[in-house]
Scaffold this motif. Structure first.
Motif, PDB file in Angstrom:
ATOM      1  N   HIS A 373      -6.363   4.264  -6.141  1.00  0.00           N
ATOM      2  CA  HIS A 373      -6.197   4.052  -7.576  1.00  0.00           C
ATOM      3  C   HIS A 373      -6.496   5.347  -8.308  1.00  0.00           C
ATOM      4  O   HIS A 373      -7.597   5.909  -8.178  1.00  0.00           O
ATOM      5  CB  HIS A 373      -7.143   2.953  -8.073  1.00  0.00           C
ATOM      6  N   GLU A 430     -14.105 -13.437  -5.134  1.00  0.00           N
ATOM      7  CA  GLU A 430     -14.188 -12.798  -6.445  1.00  0.00           C
ATOM      8  C   GLU A 430     -15.639 -12.671  -6.904  1.00  0.00           C
ATOM      9  O   GLU A 430     -16.014 -11.666  -7.518  1.00  0.00           O
ATOM     10  CB  GLU A 430     -13.378 -13.582  -7.477  1.00  0.00           C
ATOM     11  N   GLN A 463     -13.511  -1.778 -12.657  1.00  0.00           N
ATOM     12  CA  GLN A 463     -12.224  -2.469 -12.728  1.00  0.00           C
ATOM     13  C   GLN A 463     -11.372  -2.172 -11.498  1.00  0.00           C
ATOM     14  O   GLN A 463     -10.598  -3.020 -11.062  1.00  0.00           O
ATOM     15  CB  GLN A 463     -11.480  -2.039 -13.997  1.00  0.00           C
ATOM     16  N   SER A 464     -11.530  -0.988 -10.946  1.00  0.00           N
ATOM     17  CA  SER A 464     -10.734  -0.611  -9.785  1.00  0.00           C
ATOM     18  C   SER A 464     -11.001  -1.518  -8.594  1.00  0.00           C
ATOM     19  O   SER A 464     -10.061  -1.946  -7.898  1.00  0.00           O
ATOM     20  CB  SER A 464     -11.035   0.849  -9.413  1.00  0.00           C
ATOM     21  N   ARG A 467      -9.379  -4.805  -9.129  1.00  0.00           N
ATOM     22  CA  ARG A 467      -7.930  -4.677  -8.912  1.00  0.00           C
ATOM     23  C   ARG A 467      -7.612  -4.714  -7.425  1.00  0.00           C
ATOM     24  O   ARG A 467      -6.646  -5.373  -7.004  1.00  0.00           O
ATOM     25  CB  ARG A 467      -7.446  -3.376  -9.539  1.00  0.00           C
ATOM     26  N   HIS A 470      -7.797  -8.349  -6.209  1.00  0.00           N
ATOM     27  CA  HIS A 470      -6.679  -9.197  -6.635  1.00  0.00           C
ATOM     28  C   HIS A 470      -5.374  -8.790  -5.953  1.00  0.00           C
ATOM     29  O   HIS A 470      -4.494  -9.626  -5.754  1.00  0.00           O
ATOM     30  CB  HIS A 470      -6.538  -9.157  -8.158  1.00  0.00           C
ATOM     31  N   ASN A 471      -5.266  -7.528  -5.563  1.00  0.00           N
ATOM     32  CA  ASN A 471      -4.068  -7.083  -4.848  1.00  0.00           C
ATOM     33  C   ASN A 471      -4.050  -7.539  -3.395  1.00  0.00           C
ATOM     34  O   ASN A 471      -2.991  -7.600  -2.763  1.00  0.00           O
ATOM     35  CB  ASN A 471      -3.965  -5.557  -4.887  1.00  0.00           C
TER      36      ASN A 471
END
Length: 478
Positions: A373, A430, A463-464, A467, A470-471
């Motif tokens: 990222h 999560e 946030q990375s 991400r 979720h990916n």
């Protein structure tokens, strides 16, 4: 030793009396070839693009676009260069020039010769073939990859007519001389020694010669693609009494899959590595499209990106996540240093003055959950505010191994060890990832500068990781 010269548009031109710091761009313009322009002197605009004949990955020779403002002309001794003037003339336009002209791909024209050379290199790419299926917005039906133009900026024409011209190109004609040149061997790399006004440029023929030279002259400036050093030369007026070019040393240009690791030669360019790996190291496959532009990747080497020790280099975060090792060569032999131990301070490393980075090793097997990222102001061709590389292994829903590399949040690239510890042994859910993301947001010592604030950098770290989760949560078995 043969007198230094460069073949330009088919004519051999001597380098007699040329200062060792002279860029290819300045040298060409001094000789009346003014198509290539200086827009930034940093490799960010592409107005200076020219084509160079380089060893190919799928053909003996490949026309490769490079930033003439970053390549010392001495580094092209014995090589072949083609400028926009050499591609065609007003009475006999090259197909790329013709399509740009008829489709309105030029207004002020300042950037146009650079677009011409970058697009011509893509036009002659050996494995460019018409697309069998529907194309996305970055690839044409004729196989043209618009990323070939990612390092070329235009401030007045607009990119739609340029894209239209790129997508209108067919295959080279059977009698195309530039296409035929690619089937012949590349120019021979020959040893070079140029001395002007007390400064020298040297291209050793072997690694042993290069190492002996570093012992004799420890103050030497080592260059490969010169995409970092030439910015210092152009913008800050830096000069070196001795420049040693190692980009064509055979010992630094091998790539192989060996028992237990992948060995990547330090002098291979990012483009060469990308094509040779062909997706077999997925984390690097994510890195390459985000690393500057194609023009820069055609020159920049993996060893150079590590060797500059910049805290915002794009490769180190990904390589740290891959547990990479650096192989250092000297007259005393070789030593292997984990990349995590290589950086010691801002632009400082454990490499001694008489050592060269010979290669980078990536341990096998590779982690299955990976991500790179890059947070920057532009999607492509920009310096990162924050860069994060991930390599995780999840077994039966539990994180059993985690490696995270960070860039842009400290004086050196670094591993996010606290976050790795917060992930290992925890379920890949999560809830647990959010807890680890809170830890990641505290890693490093981010600072405020013109690219981002410290608080923004910290927020982007957290946030990375979310991400990444979720990916990848759907492809990881529970």
């Amino acid at each position: 030793m043969t007198a230094p010269s460069v073949t330009v548009n088919g004519d051999q031109v001597p380098l007699t009396g040329v200062a060792t710091y002279t860029t290819t761009l300045d040298w060409l313009r001094d000789r009346g070839l003014t198509g290539a322009k200086e827009g930034c002197a940093e490799g960010e605009c592409g107005a200076c693009s020219v084509m160079v004949a380089r060893p190919g990955t799928t053909s003996p020779t490949e026309w490769t676009s490079v930033n003439a403002c970053l390549v010392p002309v001495a580094a092209l001794d014995g090589q072949e260069v083609v400028t926009s003037e050499g591609l065609g003339s007003s009475s006999d336009l090259h197909p790329v020039q013709q399509e740009l002209a008829v489709r309105g791909g030029s207004q002020c024209g300042y950037c146009t010769p650079g677009f011409v050379c970058s697009l011509a290199a893509e036009y002659y790419r050996p494995n460019r073939e018409p697309a069998a299926e529907a194309c996305d917005h970055e690839h044409g039906p004729n196989g043209v990859d618009l990323h070939a133009l990612s390092g070329n900026l235009c401030r007045c024409t607009g990119y739609r007519p340029i894209r239209d011209a790129a997508y209108a190109l067919g295959a080279p004609e059977a009698d195309d001389a530039f296409a035929a040149r690619q089937q012949q061997p590349p120019p021979e790399v020959r040893p070079t020694r140029i001395a002007v006004d007390g400064a020298e440029f040297v291209r050793p023929q072997t690694l042993t010669e290069a190492l002996d030279l570093l012992v004799e002259r420890p103050e030497a400036q080592v260059v490969a693609g010169s995409t970092d050093w030439s910015v210092e030369v152009n913008i800050r007026g830096r000069r070196a009494p001795l420049v040693v070019a190692v980009d064509r040393l055979p010992e630094l240009r091998e790539l192989s899959f060996r028992t237990g690791h992948v060995e990547i030669g330090a002098a291979l360019t990012l483009t060469e590595i990308e094509r040779k790996l062909d997706g077999r190291v997925p984390l690097l496959a994510e890195l390459f499209p985000q690393f500057a532009s194609r023009l820069i990747r055609n020159g920049a080497t993996i060893g150079g990106n590590i060797g500059t020790a910049s805290p915002i280099g794009d490769a180190p975060p990904a390589l740290l996540a891959l547990d990479a090792e650096v192989v250092l060569a000297s007259p005393r032999g070789e030593r292997v240093v984990p990349l995590a131990d290589y950086f010691t301070g801002y632009r400082e490393t454990v490499r001694a003055a008489d050592e060269l980075i010979r290669s980078v090793r990536l341990p096998l097997p590779l982690a299955p959950v990976v991500g790179f990222h890059k947070i920057a102001k532009r999607r492509f061709d920009d310096i990162s505010s924050v860069a994060v590389g991930y390599a995780l292994e999840v077994t039966d829903g539990i994180v059993v191994r985690a490696r995270i590399g960070l860039g842009g949040v400290a004086a050196t690239p670094l591993r996010a060890v606290a976050t790795e510890d917060a992930l290992i042994g925890q379920p890949w859910t999560e809830e647990s990832v959010r807890r680890a993301a809170a830890v990641l947001a505290t890693e490093g010592t981010p600072m405020d500068d013109h690219r981002a604030s410290a608080s923004y950098r910290s927020a982007m770290l957290g946030q990375s990781l979310l991400r990444l989760f979720h990916n990848h949560r759907e492809e990881v078995p529970a």
